[in-house]
Scaffold this active site. Structure first.
Site, PDB file in Angstrom:
ATOM      1  N   CYS A 133      -5.771  -5.037   7.070  1.00  0.00           N
ATOM      2  CA  CYS A 133      -5.957  -3.647   7.456  1.00  0.00           C
ATOM      3  C   CYS A 133      -5.045  -2.658   6.393  1.00  0.00           C
ATOM      4  O   CYS A 133      -4.013  -2.929   6.250  1.00  0.00           O
ATOM      5  CB  CYS A 133      -5.449  -3.621   8.787  1.00  0.00           C
ATOM      6  SG  CYS A 133      -4.863  -1.995   9.600  1.00  0.00           S
ATOM      7  N   CYS A 170      -2.663  -0.251   8.003  1.00  0.00           N
ATOM      8  CA  CYS A 170      -1.477  -0.825   8.556  1.00  0.00           C
ATOM      9  C   CYS A 170      -0.530  -1.294   7.152  1.00  0.00           C
ATOM     10  O   CYS A 170       0.537  -0.809   7.056  1.00  0.00           O
ATOM     11  CB  CYS A 170      -1.599  -2.240   9.189  1.00  0.00           C
ATOM     12  SG  CYS A 170      -3.201  -2.154  10.463  1.00  0.00           S
ATOM     13  N   ASP A 171      -1.232  -1.820   6.373  1.00  0.00           N
ATOM     14  CA  ASP A 171      -0.148  -2.351   5.067  1.00  0.00           C
ATOM     15  C   ASP A 171      -0.553  -1.671   3.858  1.00  0.00           C
ATOM     16  O   ASP A 171       0.427  -2.092   3.019  1.00  0.00           O
ATOM     17  CB  ASP A 171      -0.644  -3.941   4.964  1.00  0.00           C
ATOM     18  CG  ASP A 171      -0.632  -4.725   6.172  1.00  0.00           C
ATOM     19  OD1 ASP A 171       0.501  -4.390   7.111  1.00  0.00           O
ATOM     20  OD2 ASP A 171      -1.145  -5.475   6.624  1.00  0.00           O
TER      21      ASP A 171
END
Ligand code: FAD
Length: 309
Positions: free
Chosen positions: A135, A138-139
């Protein structure tokens, strides 16, 4: 047979939020937390930096614990169990579980999430959360200014690559074929970024690292059979995800990938009256905790209104 007003399937952000809304409405929802991954996908990660209200970030499991504590405070009951099969043909929904329980529910909220497809490369699970990610939203920020690899050839891989191109110094998009499945417009957009490079006819054979962090990948050119190592700070695997909806069989409408279809954009209702769905099991696009939580709130409110009617 256990009779309940609302049965919520899943204890991730969508299920927990639905439970908070239903319990505050006085419904005493029962939440089946799941057996393989109680608490859902967030329990696999330590640093959540994009869930509002936590400027210092929060550990994924702690965020889930807090949500469940909040739902329990208002009367939600959590059970460690998982639904195996459903019968939605009558006005009461009948659900059978792995722990051999049978529930009869007036309304259900399905919030069973989805799982990212794994690449299957050596080192992938060892370095998950240490440079292997599924993701970019997300990261990606953790790899600001660094060189990263994206694996995949569909729209998701291009979305990830385009997102990362604005944050990272370079993005190498590794794809096993010559042609992309992604739409032409996405490919053209990526070609305009001079920090996105395509590496075609190639697979990631192994993800390697030092001090428990990814620092390179070994690539295999499937046309020539040649292998080489390439430096990278992270590998973003973007080859799709699998909604956890198999247990529903044909009881309600799903799309061809298995995501639960919603009646319309303003509702979490499915084609079965009294069956609502929320979170990643309905959402191949965003797959974010805050969006799952928002959808869970809507599903909770709609379940309560359905029961009132
Ligand atoms: C490693 C990782 C890092 C991530 N980082 C972030 C991040 O930083 N920020 C962010 O916003 N998002 C992040 N995400 C995405 C986020 O985790 C998901 O978008 C979110 O958890 C989706 O919530 P959900 O409630 O729909 O599903 P999930 O959280 O996946 O929960 C699904 C629930 O359903 C249960 N279940 C499954 N099958 C059944 C069944 N048959 N019966 C009953 N229960 C069942 C499971 O046990 C689980 O409790 C990350 C995901 C991963 C994997």
């Amino acid at each position: 047979m256990k009779e309940v007003d609302v049965l919520i399937l899943g204890s991730g952000p969508a299920g927990n939020t639905a439970a908070i809304y239903c319990s505050r409405a006085g419904l005493k929802p029962v939440v089946l937390a799941g057996l393989k991954m109680p608490g859902g996908s967030l329990t696999n990660t330590t640093d959540i930096e994009n869930f509002p209200g936590f400027p210092e970030g929060i550990d994924g499991s702690e965020l889930i614990d807090r949500q469940q504590e909040q739902a329990k405070k208002f009367g939600a009951v959590y059970e460690f169990d998982e639904v195996e099969s459903v019968d939605f043909s009558g006005s009461k929904k009948i659900l059978k579980t792995q722990m051999k329980e049978e529930y009869s529910a007036s309304a259900v909220v399905i919030a069973t999430g989805s799982l990212y497809k794994l690449l299957g490369a050596k080192g992938e699970t060892e370095f998950a959360g240490r440079g292997v990610s599924y993701c970019a939203t997300c990261d990606g920020f953790f790899f600001k200014g660094r060189e990263v690899v994206v694996v995949g050839g569909g729209d998701t891989a291009f979305e990830e690559a385009l997102y990362l191109a604005n944050i990272c110094s370079s993005v190498k998009l590794v794809h096993r074929r010559e042609e992309f499945r992604a739409s032409k417009i996405m490919v053209e957009r990526a070609k305009k970024h001079n920090n996105i490079e395509f590496i075609l006819n190639t697979v990631v054979e192994e993800i390697l690292g030092e001090d428990e962090l990814v620092n390179r990948v070994r690539l295999l050119d499937i046309k020539t059979g040649a292998t080489r190592e390439m430096q990278t700070a992270a590998v973003f695997v973007a080859i799709g995800s699998l909604p956890q909806t198999g247990f529903l069989g044909t009881a309600l409408e799903k799309d061809d990938q298995g995501y639960i279809k919603l009646n319309n954009l303003n509702s979490q209702a499915t084609n079965i009256p009294g069956a609502f769905a929320a979170g990643d099991c309905t959402d191949p696009t965003f797959r974010q905790a805050i969006i799952a939580a928002g959808a869970g709130a809507r599903a909770g409110i709609e379940a309560e209104r359905y029961l009132l009617d």
